[in-house]
Design a protein around this motif. Sequence first.
Motif, PDB file in Angstrom:
ATOM      1  N   MET A   1       0.813  -1.189   0.000  1.00  0.00           N
ATOM      2  CA  MET A   1       0.000   0.000   0.000  1.00  0.00           C
ATOM      3  C   MET A   1       0.864   1.264   0.000  1.00  0.00           C
ATOM      4  SD  MET A   1      -3.113   0.970   2.506  1.00  0.00           S
ATOM      5  CE  MET A   1      -2.974   2.543   3.289  1.00  0.00           C
ATOM      6  N   ASN A   2       1.869   1.300   0.876  1.00  0.00           N
ATOM      7  CA  ASN A   2       2.745   2.465   0.911  1.00  0.00           C
ATOM      8  C   ASN A   2       3.494   2.649  -0.404  1.00  0.00           C
ATOM      9  OD1 ASN A   2       2.127   3.439   3.444  1.00  0.00           O
ATOM     10  ND2 ASN A   2       3.730   2.295   4.478  1.00  0.00           N
ATOM     11  N   GLU A   3       3.876   1.517  -1.034  1.00  0.00           N
ATOM     12  CA  GLU A   3       4.611   1.638  -2.290  1.00  0.00           C
ATOM     13  C   GLU A   3       3.746   2.272  -3.372  1.00  0.00           C
ATOM     14  OE1 GLU A   3       7.457  -0.808  -5.377  1.00  0.00           O
ATOM     15  OE2 GLU A   3       7.022  -1.650  -3.420  1.00  0.00           O
ATOM     16  N   GLN A   4       2.486   1.873  -3.440  1.00  0.00           N
ATOM     17  CA  GLN A   4       1.581   2.466  -4.435  1.00  0.00           C
ATOM     18  C   GLN A   4       1.351   3.938  -4.137  1.00  0.00           C
ATOM     19  OE1 GLN A   4       0.517   1.431  -7.382  1.00  0.00           O
ATOM     20  NE2 GLN A   4      -0.354   3.484  -7.571  1.00  0.00           N
ATOM     21  N   LYS A   5       1.216   4.263  -2.856  1.00  0.00           N
ATOM     22  CA  LYS A   5       1.024   5.656  -2.452  1.00  0.00           C
ATOM     23  C   LYS A   5       2.239   6.490  -2.860  1.00  0.00           C
ATOM     24  CE  LYS A   5       0.054   8.397   1.709  1.00  0.00           C
ATOM     25  NZ  LYS A   5      -0.242   8.316   3.148  1.00  0.00           N
ATOM     26  N   LEU A   6       3.429   5.954  -2.604  1.00  0.00           N
ATOM     27  CA  LEU A   6       4.662   6.659  -2.961  1.00  0.00           C
ATOM     28  C   LEU A   6       4.780   6.797  -4.479  1.00  0.00           C
ATOM     29  CD1 LEU A   6       7.238   8.016  -1.904  1.00  0.00           C
ATOM     30  CD2 LEU A   6       8.361   5.784  -2.033  1.00  0.00           C
ATOM     31  N   ARG A   7       4.412   5.749  -5.209  1.00  0.00           N
ATOM     32  CA  ARG A   7       4.457   5.799  -6.684  1.00  0.00           C
ATOM     33  C   ARG A   7       3.531   6.903  -7.197  1.00  0.00           C
ATOM     34  NH1 ARG A   7       4.368   0.779  -7.594  1.00  0.00           N
ATOM     35  NH2 ARG A   7       6.506   0.585  -8.278  1.00  0.00           N
ATOM     36  N   SER A   8       2.357   7.013  -6.606  1.00  0.00           N
ATOM     37  CA  SER A   8       1.413   8.054  -7.002  1.00  0.00           C
ATOM     38  C   SER A   8       1.964   9.441  -6.704  1.00  0.00           C
ATOM     39  CB  SER A   8       0.075   7.877  -6.277  1.00  0.00           C
ATOM     40  OG  SER A   8      -0.543   6.682  -6.663  1.00  0.00           O
ATOM     41  N   ILE A   9       2.621   9.570  -5.552  1.00  0.00           N
ATOM     42  CA  ILE A   9       3.232  10.849  -5.175  1.00  0.00           C
ATOM     43  C   ILE A   9       4.299  11.237  -6.193  1.00  0.00           C
ATOM     44  CG2 ILE A   9       4.766  11.946  -3.479  1.00  0.00           C
ATOM     45  CD1 ILE A   9       3.189  10.345  -1.307  1.00  0.00           C
ATOM     46  N   PHE A  10       5.166  10.299  -6.547  1.00  0.00           N
ATOM     47  CA  PHE A  10       6.214  10.569  -7.538  1.00  0.00           C
ATOM     48  C   PHE A  10       5.586  11.003  -8.853  1.00  0.00           C
ATOM     49  CE2 PHE A  10       9.489   8.941  -4.862  1.00  0.00           C
ATOM     50  CZ  PHE A  10      10.712   9.164  -5.478  1.00  0.00           C
ATOM     51  N   ALA A  11       4.593  10.247  -9.327  1.00  0.00           N
ATOM     52  CA  ALA A  11       3.960  10.544 -10.611  1.00  0.00           C
ATOM     53  C   ALA A  11       3.334  11.935 -10.602  1.00  0.00           C
ATOM     54  CB  ALA A  11       2.921   9.478 -10.939  1.00  0.00           C
ATOM     55  N   GLU A  12       2.630  12.254  -9.514  1.00  0.00           N
ATOM     56  CA  GLU A  12       1.963  13.549  -9.418  1.00  0.00           C
ATOM     57  C   GLU A  12       2.987  14.686  -9.332  1.00  0.00           C
ATOM     58  OE1 GLU A  12      -0.674  15.990  -6.176  1.00  0.00           O
ATOM     59  OE2 GLU A  12      -0.988  13.829  -6.302  1.00  0.00           O
ATOM     60  N   ALA A  13       3.963  14.541  -8.455  1.00  0.00           N
ATOM     61  CA  ALA A  13       4.940  15.614  -8.242  1.00  0.00           C
ATOM     62  C   ALA A  13       5.806  15.863  -9.479  1.00  0.00           C
ATOM     63  CB  ALA A  13       5.818  15.302  -7.039  1.00  0.00           C
ATOM     64  N   LEU A  14       6.100  14.791 -10.207  1.00  0.00           N
ATOM     65  CA  LEU A  14       6.964  14.929 -11.382  1.00  0.00           C
ATOM     66  C   LEU A  14       6.169  15.121 -12.670  1.00  0.00           C
ATOM     67  CD1 LEU A  14       9.614  12.160 -10.558  1.00  0.00           C
ATOM     68  CD2 LEU A  14       9.719  14.607 -10.040  1.00  0.00           C
ATOM     69  N   GLY A  15       4.866  14.941 -12.596  1.00  0.00           N
ATOM     70  CA  GLY A  15       4.031  15.095 -13.781  1.00  0.00           C
ATOM     71  C   GLY A  15       4.297  14.035 -14.827  1.00  0.00           C
ATOM     72  N   VAL A  16       4.461  12.788 -14.351  1.00  0.00           N
ATOM     73  CA  VAL A  16       4.726  11.668 -15.261  1.00  0.00           C
ATOM     74  C   VAL A  16       3.728  10.546 -14.992  1.00  0.00           C
ATOM     75  CG1 VAL A  16       7.190  12.199 -15.462  1.00  0.00           C
ATOM     76  CG2 VAL A  16       6.414  10.600 -13.689  1.00  0.00           C
ATOM     77  N   SER A  17       3.703   9.585 -15.883  1.00  0.00           N
ATOM     78  CA  SER A  17       2.846   8.416 -15.720  1.00  0.00           C
ATOM     79  C   SER A  17       3.405   7.517 -14.620  1.00  0.00           C
ATOM     80  CB  SER A  17       2.816   7.640 -17.039  1.00  0.00           C
ATOM     81  OG  SER A  17       2.287   6.353 -16.835  1.00  0.00           O
ATOM     82  N   GLU A  18       2.516   6.902 -13.851  1.00  0.00           N
ATOM     83  CA  GLU A  18       2.962   5.969 -12.809  1.00  0.00           C
ATOM     84  C   GLU A  18       3.768   4.817 -13.393  1.00  0.00           C
ATOM     85  OE1 GLU A  18       0.100   4.573  -9.980  1.00  0.00           O
ATOM     86  OE2 GLU A  18      -0.655   6.586  -9.581  1.00  0.00           O
ATOM     87  N   SER A  19       3.545   4.503 -14.661  1.00  0.00           N
ATOM     88  CA  SER A  19       4.229   3.356 -15.275  1.00  0.00           C
ATOM     89  C   SER A  19       5.746   3.540 -15.360  1.00  0.00           C
ATOM     90  CB  SER A  19       3.662   3.072 -16.671  1.00  0.00           C
ATOM     91  OG  SER A  19       3.927   4.169 -17.538  1.00  0.00           O
TER      92      SER A  19
END
Length: 78
Positions: A1-19
């Motif tokens: 769960m934390n990993e997905q949350k962190l992945r979403s944070i990275f994607a949002e903050a960097l403006g990139v796709s979670e993939s």
Amino acid sequence: MNEQKLRSIFAEALGVSESIVVDELAYNSIEQWDSIAHMALISVIEEDFDIMLDTDDVIDLSSFAKAKEILGKYGLSF
């Protein structure tokens, strides 16, 4: 769960796709992750996980994998 949350944070903050947010994603490896985006990323991580990162950890946070390692020091599991 934390990993997905962190992945979403990275994607949002960097403006990139979670993939593209994988362990190998590193600071300055993509155009979007520059010094300004780095500070925005740190801010969102601190807010969403309710922690305050040490200056050394802010500097050391150089990849998605390293972020998980650093956050582990704050009691978060991945």
